[in-house]
Design a protein around this motif. Structure first.
Motif, PDB file in Angstrom:
ATOM      1  N   TYR A  62       0.863  -1.169  -0.115  1.00 47.16           N
ATOM      2  CA  TYR A  62      -0.003  -0.020   0.049  1.00 47.16           C
ATOM      3  C   TYR A  62       0.901   1.246   0.038  1.00 47.16           C
ATOM      4  O   TYR A  62       1.907   1.400   0.585  1.00 47.16           O
ATOM      5  CB  TYR A  62      -1.026  -0.014   1.279  1.00 47.16           C
ATOM      6  CG  TYR A  62      -1.839  -1.157   1.203  1.00 47.16           C
ATOM      7  CD1 TYR A  62      -3.303  -0.540   0.738  1.00 47.16           C
ATOM      8  CD2 TYR A  62      -1.525  -2.235   1.776  1.00 47.16           C
ATOM      9  CE1 TYR A  62      -4.323  -1.664   0.747  1.00 47.16           C
ATOM     10  CE2 TYR A  62      -2.766  -3.249   1.733  1.00 47.16           C
ATOM     11  CZ  TYR A  62      -4.110  -2.966   1.330  1.00 47.16           C
ATOM     12  OH  TYR A  62      -4.876  -3.746   1.231  1.00 47.16           O
ATOM     13  N   TYR A  69      -2.658  13.085  -5.366  1.00 51.81           N
ATOM     14  CA  TYR A  69      -2.810  13.625  -6.963  1.00 51.81           C
ATOM     15  C   TYR A  69      -3.125  15.192  -6.958  1.00 51.81           C
ATOM     16  O   TYR A  69      -4.262  15.700  -6.765  1.00 51.81           O
ATOM     17  CB  TYR A  69      -3.998  12.982  -7.597  1.00 51.81           C
ATOM     18  CG  TYR A  69      -4.047  11.300  -7.540  1.00 51.81           C
ATOM     19  CD1 TYR A  69      -2.856  10.722  -8.502  1.00 51.81           C
ATOM     20  CD2 TYR A  69      -4.965  10.600  -7.539  1.00 51.81           C
ATOM     21  CE1 TYR A  69      -2.781   9.494  -8.695  1.00 51.81           C
ATOM     22  CE2 TYR A  69      -4.729   9.109  -7.528  1.00 51.81           C
ATOM     23  CZ  TYR A  69      -3.722   8.609  -8.207  1.00 51.81           C
ATOM     24  OH  TYR A  69      -3.292   7.295  -8.570  1.00 51.81           O
ATOM     25  N   THR A  99       0.180   4.925 -13.285  1.00 52.41           N
ATOM     26  CA  THR A  99      -0.311   5.617 -12.328  1.00 52.41           C
ATOM     27  C   THR A  99      -0.288   7.157 -12.961  1.00 52.41           C
ATOM     28  O   THR A  99       0.696   7.568 -13.748  1.00 52.41           O
ATOM     29  CB  THR A  99       0.541   5.775 -10.980  1.00 52.41           C
ATOM     30  OG1 THR A  99       0.061   6.851 -10.081  1.00 52.41           O
ATOM     31  CG2 THR A  99       1.909   5.989 -11.264  1.00 52.41           C
ATOM     32  N   HIS A 140       1.721  12.259  -9.522  1.00 46.12           N
ATOM     33  CA  HIS A 140       1.537  12.133  -8.150  1.00 46.12           C
ATOM     34  C   HIS A 140       2.585  12.602  -7.419  1.00 46.12           C
ATOM     35  O   HIS A 140       3.886  12.657  -7.556  1.00 46.12           O
ATOM     36  CB  HIS A 140       0.812  10.701  -7.427  1.00 46.12           C
ATOM     37  CG  HIS A 140       1.941   9.719  -7.843  1.00 46.12           C
ATOM     38  ND1 HIS A 140       2.313   9.282  -8.981  1.00 46.12           N
ATOM     39  CD2 HIS A 140       2.863   9.158  -7.153  1.00 46.12           C
ATOM     40  CE1 HIS A 140       3.471   8.094  -9.134  1.00 46.12           C
ATOM     41  NE2 HIS A 140       3.873   8.316  -7.741  1.00 46.12           N
ATOM     42  N   THR A 199       4.072  11.146  -3.755  1.00 43.29           N
ATOM     43  CA  THR A 199       4.072  10.237  -2.536  1.00 43.29           C
ATOM     44  C   THR A 199       4.546  10.752  -1.343  1.00 43.29           C
ATOM     45  O   THR A 199       5.295  11.074  -1.017  1.00 43.29           O
ATOM     46  CB  THR A 199       5.026   8.662  -2.796  1.00 43.29           C
ATOM     47  OG1 THR A 199       4.595   8.230  -4.054  1.00 43.29           O
ATOM     48  CG2 THR A 199       4.793   7.829  -1.840  1.00 43.29           C
ATOM     49  N   GLN A 253      -4.945   9.748  -1.488  1.00 44.32           N
ATOM     50  CA  GLN A 253      -5.495   8.389  -2.094  1.00 44.32           C
ATOM     51  C   GLN A 253      -4.522   7.252  -1.683  1.00 44.32           C
ATOM     52  O   GLN A 253      -3.409   7.377  -1.851  1.00 44.32           O
ATOM     53  CB  GLN A 253      -5.460   8.289  -3.631  1.00 44.32           C
ATOM     54  CG  GLN A 253      -5.671   7.280  -4.404  1.00 44.32           C
ATOM     55  CD  GLN A 253      -7.378   7.232  -4.257  1.00 44.32           C
ATOM     56  OE1 GLN A 253      -8.059   8.020  -4.800  1.00 44.32           O
ATOM     57  NE2 GLN A 253      -7.616   5.956  -3.706  1.00 44.32           N
ATOM     58  N   THR A 274      -3.264   3.468  -2.169  1.00 41.94           N
ATOM     59  CA  THR A 274      -3.407   2.764  -3.346  1.00 41.94           C
ATOM     60  C   THR A 274      -2.852   1.338  -2.935  1.00 41.94           C
ATOM     61  O   THR A 274      -2.055   1.123  -1.938  1.00 41.94           O
ATOM     62  CB  THR A 274      -2.676   3.492  -4.476  1.00 41.94           C
ATOM     63  OG1 THR A 274      -1.143   3.530  -3.947  1.00 41.94           O
ATOM     64  CG2 THR A 274      -3.225   4.768  -4.916  1.00 41.94           C
ATOM     65  N   LYS A 275      -3.184   0.391  -3.806  1.00 35.88           N
ATOM     66  CA  LYS A 275      -2.512  -0.902  -3.719  1.00 35.88           C
ATOM     67  C   LYS A 275      -1.789  -1.038  -4.766  1.00 35.88           C
ATOM     68  O   LYS A 275      -1.872  -0.900  -6.175  1.00 35.88           O
ATOM     69  CB  LYS A 275      -3.558  -2.189  -3.916  1.00 35.88           C
ATOM     70  CG  LYS A 275      -4.518  -2.242  -2.688  1.00 35.88           C
ATOM     71  CD  LYS A 275      -5.335  -3.677  -2.866  1.00 35.88           C
ATOM     72  CE  LYS A 275      -6.277  -4.040  -1.755  1.00 35.88           C
ATOM     73  NZ  LYS A 275      -7.078  -4.838  -1.984  1.00 35.88           N
ATOM     74  N   GLU A 287      -6.746   1.952  -6.817  1.00 46.25           N
ATOM     75  CA  GLU A 287      -7.059   2.936  -5.920  1.00 46.25           C
ATOM     76  C   GLU A 287      -8.128   2.395  -4.988  1.00 46.25           C
ATOM     77  O   GLU A 287      -9.148   2.031  -5.309  1.00 46.25           O
ATOM     78  CB  GLU A 287      -7.659   4.208  -6.978  1.00 46.25           C
ATOM     79  CG  GLU A 287      -6.911   5.013  -7.741  1.00 46.25           C
ATOM     80  CD  GLU A 287      -7.445   6.308  -8.311  1.00 46.25           C
ATOM     81  OE1 GLU A 287      -8.573   6.249  -8.197  1.00 46.25           O
ATOM     82  OE2 GLU A 287      -6.409   6.804  -9.087  1.00 46.25           O
ATOM     83  N   GLN A 326      -8.877   3.864  -1.518  1.00 49.92           N
ATOM     84  CA  GLN A 326      -9.648   4.802  -0.682  1.00 49.92           C
ATOM     85  C   GLN A 326      -9.267   6.234  -0.947  1.00 49.92           C
ATOM     86  O   GLN A 326      -8.150   6.355  -0.618  1.00 49.92           O
ATOM     87  CB  GLN A 326     -10.078   4.420   0.460  1.00 49.92           C
ATOM     88  CG  GLN A 326     -10.985   5.236   1.647  1.00 49.92           C
ATOM     89  CD  GLN A 326     -11.496   4.548   2.706  1.00 49.92           C
ATOM     90  OE1 GLN A 326     -11.380   3.424   2.908  1.00 49.92           O
ATOM     91  NE2 GLN A 326     -12.000   5.211   3.805  1.00 49.92           N
ATOM     92  N   LYS A 327     -10.099   7.211  -0.949  1.00 51.39           N
ATOM     93  CA  LYS A 327      -9.789   8.711  -0.754  1.00 51.39           C
ATOM     94  C   LYS A 327      -9.760   9.146   0.614  1.00 51.39           C
ATOM     95  O   LYS A 327     -10.741   8.676   1.296  1.00 51.39           O
ATOM     96  CB  LYS A 327     -10.598   9.653  -1.498  1.00 51.39           C
ATOM     97  CG  LYS A 327     -10.352   9.483  -2.963  1.00 51.39           C
ATOM     98  CD  LYS A 327     -11.372  10.656  -3.757  1.00 51.39           C
ATOM     99  CE  LYS A 327     -10.705  10.621  -5.191  1.00 51.39           C
ATOM    100  NZ  LYS A 327     -11.120   9.484  -5.981  1.00 51.39           N
TER     101      LYS A 327
END
Length: 205
Positions: free
Chosen positions: A3, A8, A33, A36, A38, A167, A169-170, A194, A196-197
């Motif tokens: 994860y 974004y 992707t 972004h 991180t 966001q 992400t996996k 994606e 969950q926000k």
């Protein structure tokens, strides 16, 4: 499965297209992707997705939305060209530090400086295999880097960007295997999901 937590940034259509053009040429992850920033690098999901989300939500509950502005450039230790922040860098660094507490404290890397950034490209020679921990100076493709840097200098960077949500992400194992030198390239069927926000709390500190 791993994860990561990313921002974004809400870019103008012109800036998004310009960055996408540069990334499409130089960034091997561009097909997986969007542009972004991180704030939590890939961590294993063995502790459970719900537990991870709960930790992140707890951290974000102390945070109000804040502004960032892109405009600097930085070459990373592993030969990436970063588009860095000229506004909001301190807040992103503090958020990074806050996330790597509790259940995530063991994954914090104090041996590598955290530079908040949007990645524009990776610049290693065709004969080199990427491994973010074990690249040599001789792997660096200076000619391609300087070409990309000239293009990046022309990006229409002017406006501040409000950060209101992140966001989760996996990240598939195959991408981590590429990043650590176990694969030569990223399989085309790899997919960053994606999950969950997660919003910053408007009434946070």
């Amino acid at each position: 499965m791993y994860y990561a937590l990313i921002i974004y940034p809400q870019l103008s259509a012109e800036l998004f297209q310009s960055i996408d053009t540069i990334r499409g040429k130089y960034d091997p992850t561009s097909g997986f992707t969007k542009p972004h920033i991180t704030v939590l690098f890939p961590v294993p999901g063995s502790g459970g997705e719900g537990r991870l989300i709960s930790h992140i939500q707890n951290v974000l509950s102390d945070w109000s939305p804040f502004e960032i502005r892109l405009g600097g450039f930085h070459k990373s230790h592993d030969h990436w060209l970063f588009l860095t922040l000229i506004e909001g860098e301190t807040q992103v660094k503090k958020l990074y530090q806050a996330l790597y507490t509790g259940i995530l404290a063991e994954y914090r890397r104090d041996d590598i400086e955290f530079v908040p950034h949007l990645g524009l490209g990776l610049f290693i020679n065709e004969s080199s295999t990427y491994d973010w921990d074990n690249l040599r100076a001789s792997d660096f493709d200076r000619e391609q880097y300087e070409e990309a840097w000239r293009q990046a200098k022309a990006l229409p960077l002017s406006s501040s960007i409000l950060v209101e949500k992140l966001q989760l992400t996996k990240i598939p194992d195959a991408i981590l295997e590429w990043a650590t030198g176990k694969r030569i390239s990223i399989p085309e069927d790899s997919c960053i999901v994606e999950v969950q926000k997660l919003r910053l709390c408007p009434h946070g500190a």
